[in-house]
Design a protein around this motif. Sequence first.
Motif, PDB file in Angstrom:
ATOM      1  N   GLN A 223     -25.701 -12.529 -17.363  1.00 11.14           N
ATOM      2  CA  GLN A 223     -26.119 -11.949 -16.091  1.00 11.14           C
ATOM      3  C   GLN A 223     -25.006 -12.128 -15.066  1.00 11.14           C
ATOM      4  O   GLN A 223     -24.660 -13.243 -14.700  1.00 11.14           O
ATOM      5  N   GLY A 224     -24.444 -11.032 -14.589  1.00 11.21           N
ATOM      6  CA  GLY A 224     -23.431 -11.102 -13.547  1.00 11.21           C
ATOM      7  C   GLY A 224     -24.043 -11.497 -12.219  1.00 11.21           C
ATOM      8  O   GLY A 224     -25.223 -11.238 -11.961  1.00 11.21           O
TER       9      GLY A 224
ATOM     10  N   TRP B 175     -17.304 -10.931  -7.769  1.00  8.33           N
ATOM     11  CA  TRP B 175     -18.234 -10.550  -8.818  1.00  8.33           C
ATOM     12  C   TRP B 175     -17.897 -11.348 -10.069  1.00  8.33           C
ATOM     13  O   TRP B 175     -16.784 -11.255 -10.592  1.00  8.33           O
TER      14      TRP B 175
ATOM     15  N   ASN C 216     -18.858 -11.946 -13.972  1.00 10.93           N
ATOM     16  CA  ASN C 216     -19.589 -11.363 -15.093  1.00 10.93           C
ATOM     17  C   ASN C 216     -18.745 -11.460 -16.356  1.00 10.93           C
ATOM     18  O   ASN C 216     -17.521 -11.515 -16.305  1.00 10.93           O
ATOM     19  N   THR C 217     -19.386 -11.481 -17.478  1.00  7.89           N
ATOM     20  CA  THR C 217     -18.696 -11.661 -18.743  1.00  7.89           C
ATOM     21  C   THR C 217     -18.177 -10.353 -19.313  1.00  7.89           C
ATOM     22  O   THR C 217     -17.097 -10.318 -19.893  1.00  7.89           O
TER      23      THR C 217
ATOM     24  N   TYR D  63     -15.940  -7.483 -15.885  1.00 12.03           N
ATOM     25  CA  TYR D  63     -15.031  -7.968 -14.840  1.00 12.03           C
ATOM     26  C   TYR D  63     -13.748  -7.142 -14.748  1.00 12.03           C
ATOM     27  O   TYR D  63     -13.175  -6.999 -13.677  1.00 12.03           O
TER      28      TYR D  63
ATOM     29  N   SER E  42     -13.139  -9.572  -9.200  1.00 18.27           N
ATOM     30  CA  SER E  42     -14.094 -10.035 -10.205  1.00 18.27           C
ATOM     31  C   SER E  42     -13.377 -10.856 -11.259  1.00 18.27           C
ATOM     32  O   SER E  42     -12.164 -10.759 -11.428  1.00 18.27           O
TER      33      SER E  42
ATOM     34  N   ASP F  32     -26.077  -9.444  -9.813  1.00 20.55           N
ATOM     35  CA  ASP F  32     -25.216  -8.310  -9.472  1.00 20.55           C
ATOM     36  C   ASP F  32     -25.980  -6.986  -9.462  1.00 20.55           C
ATOM     37  O   ASP F  32     -27.200  -6.950  -9.640  1.00 20.55           O
TER      38      ASP F  32
END
Length: 184
Positions: free
Chosen positions: A68-69, A111, A113-114, A117, A124, A166
């Motif tokens: 989950q971002g 931001w 996130n996996t 990004y 990010s 996000d």
Amino acid sequence: MPRYARAAVPLLGAVALTAALASPAAAATVNRTTVEGETYRLSLTAPDTAAAAGSNVTVTGSGYNPDQGVYVSLCAIPAGVDTANPATWNNKPTPCLGGQDEAGTTGASHWINTDWYWLSPNNSSPYTEAAGRGAFSVQIHVKAKLSDTVTCGQGGVKCAIVTRADHYDSGDRKYDVYVPVTFQ
């Protein structure tokens, strides 16, 4: 029974930020534990006071779901939200300095996130992972004036550095974590 319970709050009062000192001062750490047993930790490391005009601060987090971002930003605390009581964290923190800033033009939000990004390389980054949980350490620019009509500390507006889900899941309040901030 409230859905969320606070695991620990080393500092309940507002945290002041300082641009004048070169070395970091005491940091505030807020932990959040959900009924599901997940812990979300947002810790703010910054100088003691800041001019309302702004300064850069380092924000670190750990225990996040790497799937989950989240956005990290300075936001107005919504009406009805008590930052010391996660059971009240039912409203999306907004407005936020820099908004979503997917282009990375303001430096006011980041931001984490996996998966995506790389779409926004200016603001990010991916989570680092430990034991299957996501962690991060980023810098954001904070200042008291969030918009033309909203200024932290004026007209009853209280602000916090927050994480929130996000834009892929912006209605999910499980990732909201607040570290209150004041400006001078």
